[in-house]
Design an enzyme around this catalytic site. Structure first.
Site, PDB file in Angstrom:
ATOM      1  N   LYS A   1      53.340   5.564  73.447  1.00 42.18           N
ATOM      2  CA  LYS A   1      54.230   4.428  73.682  1.00 42.18           C
ATOM      3  C   LYS A   1      55.424   4.913  74.482  1.00 42.18           C
ATOM      4  CE  LYS A   1      56.883   0.823  71.385  1.00 42.18           C
ATOM      5  NZ  LYS A   1      57.320   0.239  70.102  1.00 42.18           N
TER       6      LYS A   1
ATOM      7  N   LYS B   1      50.603   1.955  75.407  1.00 39.95           N
ATOM      8  CA  LYS B   1      51.512   0.828  75.593  1.00 39.95           C
ATOM      9  C   LYS B   1      52.674   1.222  76.483  1.00 39.95           C
ATOM     10  CE  LYS B   1      54.526  -2.085  72.960  1.00 39.95           C
ATOM     11  NZ  LYS B   1      55.179  -2.338  71.723  1.00 39.95           N
TER      12      LYS B   1
HETATM   13  C1  PBG Z   1      58.750  -2.058  68.132  1.00 44.07           C
HETATM   14  C2  PBG Z   1      57.947  -2.762  69.161  1.00 44.07           C
HETATM   15  C3  PBG Z   1      58.337  -3.136  70.442  1.00 44.07           C
HETATM   16  C4  PBG Z   1      57.258  -3.787  71.021  1.00 44.07           C
HETATM   17  C5  PBG Z   1      56.252  -3.810  70.079  1.00 44.07           C
HETATM   18  N1  PBG Z   1      56.684  -3.140  68.946  1.00 44.07           N
HETATM   19  C6  PBG Z   1      59.654  -3.024  71.112  1.00 44.07           C
HETATM   20  C7  PBG Z   1      60.213  -1.707  71.421  1.00 44.07           C
HETATM   21  O1  PBG Z   1      59.623  -0.665  71.182  1.00 44.07           O
HETATM   22  O2  PBG Z   1      61.339  -1.710  71.925  1.00 44.07           O
HETATM   23  C8  PBG Z   1      57.225  -4.368  72.406  1.00 44.07           C
HETATM   24  C9  PBG Z   1      56.184  -5.419  72.620  1.00 44.07           C
HETATM   25  C10 PBG Z   1      56.324  -6.156  73.892  1.00 44.07           C
HETATM   26  O3  PBG Z   1      57.178  -5.855  74.757  1.00 44.07           O
HETATM   27  O4  PBG Z   1      55.538  -7.091  74.073  1.00 44.07           O
HETATM   28  N2  PBG Z   1      58.709  -2.767  66.906  1.00 44.07           N
END
Ligand code: PBG
Length: 332
Positions: A205, A257
């Site tokens: 991520k 992601k």
């Molecule tokens: C953290 C989380 C995020 C997203 C999913 N889980 C935000 C981040 O890491 O700042 C982003 C999902 C998206 O942008 O569609 N709980």
């Protein structure tokens, strides 16, 4: 008219729709998609997220109706994010493990309503629940700097995952990028007898600006950024390390992601992973396609399907996408 005499004519296999169908290497199916959804406290009716047309902060009632609609379209899994009242946020994110907190309460309702017909996945991360908006708890290091404290955060993730399992989640999905989070959560679930609850690990991520619209969707309190725990977009090797660690720690699924800007990462992960590989087409990817489509600059439906096809072709087995219901309907 001249005729050339070469044996290989790739166009033969593209000559009509039936031939193209016959030779298609990648096929999308509604069961590939996981629909991320938001449920909020303190609203009387569902509220559209301005940067994500067609995506809502739901009330419990509108959530149940929307999940029903997703089920009718052939979707098999939803991923739930909770949006608490600001007054319920604290430094620990403790409302995330309160059975009466917005996320756990609605997980319980979904499981009661849909049983095993819809796989209920929960986001296992503190950022929606902390008053500082970070994915972990804060502490001070020996130089006096404020840091996101890895190991103290793991205790909270364990409480949160157990609460989600108790509420009926089939899958928990740690997205906070703390080291050791999969091992810690697996141990906590097993100790409480939740051997059947699966873990979808957000393994690779990135600290991505493509998450922008999501921050509106969850009413994020974050100041600053997540670069000390999410990955640097410059790197790919550490994604392979993160994935390998999560597999060793017991992840049932791994995830990459965002999706489209990281298809190279996705392909490399798919090559090495012995467990299913998911990809998350995030809020900013969705927002860009919607914006261009709504302006008439691209054909929205065609670009939606092509984006999902490319993510699957690159190696994703499951795709988390806000387009899930629209794409499933387009397929049937
Ligand atoms: C953290 C989380 C995020 C997203 C999913 N889980 C935000 C981040 O890491 O700042 C982003 C999902 C998206 O942008 O569609 N709980």
């Amino acid at each position: 008219m001249s005729t050339f005499d070469f044996p290989r004519r790739p166009r033969r296999l593209r000559q009509n729709p039936a031939m193209r169908e016959l030779v298609a290497e990648t096929r999308l199916h509604p069961a590939d998609f996981i629909l991320p959804m938001f449920v909020a406290d303190g609203i009387d009716e569902k509220k559209e997220i301005s940067s994500m047309p067609g995506v809502y902060q739901h009330t419990t009632d509108s959530l149940l109706r929307a999940v029903e609609e997703a089920a009718e379209a052939g979707i098999k899994s939803v991923d739930l994010f909770g949006v608490p009242l600001d007054a319920d946020k604290d430094a620990q994110g403790s409302v995330s493990w309160d059975p009466e907190g917005v996320l756990n309460r609605n997980l319980t309702r979904l499981r009661e309503e849909f049983g095993d017909d819809m796989l209920i996945m929960a986001d296992t991360c503190l950022d929606e629940f902390t008053d500082h908006g970070h994915c972990g708890v804060l502490s001070t290091d020996r130089h006096g700097n404020t840091i996101v404290d890895n190991d103290a955060t793991l205790d909270n993730y364990q409480r949160m995952a157990v609460a989600q399992a108790e509420a009926g989640a089939h899958i928990v999905s740690p997205s906070g990028m703390m080291d050791g989070q999969i091992e810690a959560i697996r141990a906590a679930l097993d100790e409480k007898g939740f051997q059947d609850v699966a873990i979808m690990a957000y393994s690779a991520k990135y600290a991505s600006a493509f998450f922008g619209p999501f921050r509106e969707a969850v009413g994020s309190s974050l100041q600053g950024d997540r670069r000390t725990y999410q990955q640097d977009p410059a790197n790919v090797r550490e994604s392979l390390l993160e994935v390998q660690m999560d597999i060793d720690e017991g992840a049932d699924f791994v995830m990459v992601k965002p999706a489209m800007p990281y298809l190279d990462v996705l392909t490399k992960v798919a090559e090495i992973s012995p467990v299913p590989v998911a990809a998350y087409q995030v809020s900013g990817e969705y927002a860009m396609i919607q914006a261009a489509g709504r302006n008439g600059w691209v054909d929205l439906d065609a670009v939606m399907m092509e984006s999902l096809m490319s993510i699957k072709r690159a190696g994703a087995n499951q795709i988390l996408t806000y387009f899930a219901v629209d794409a499933a309907k387009a397929l049937s």
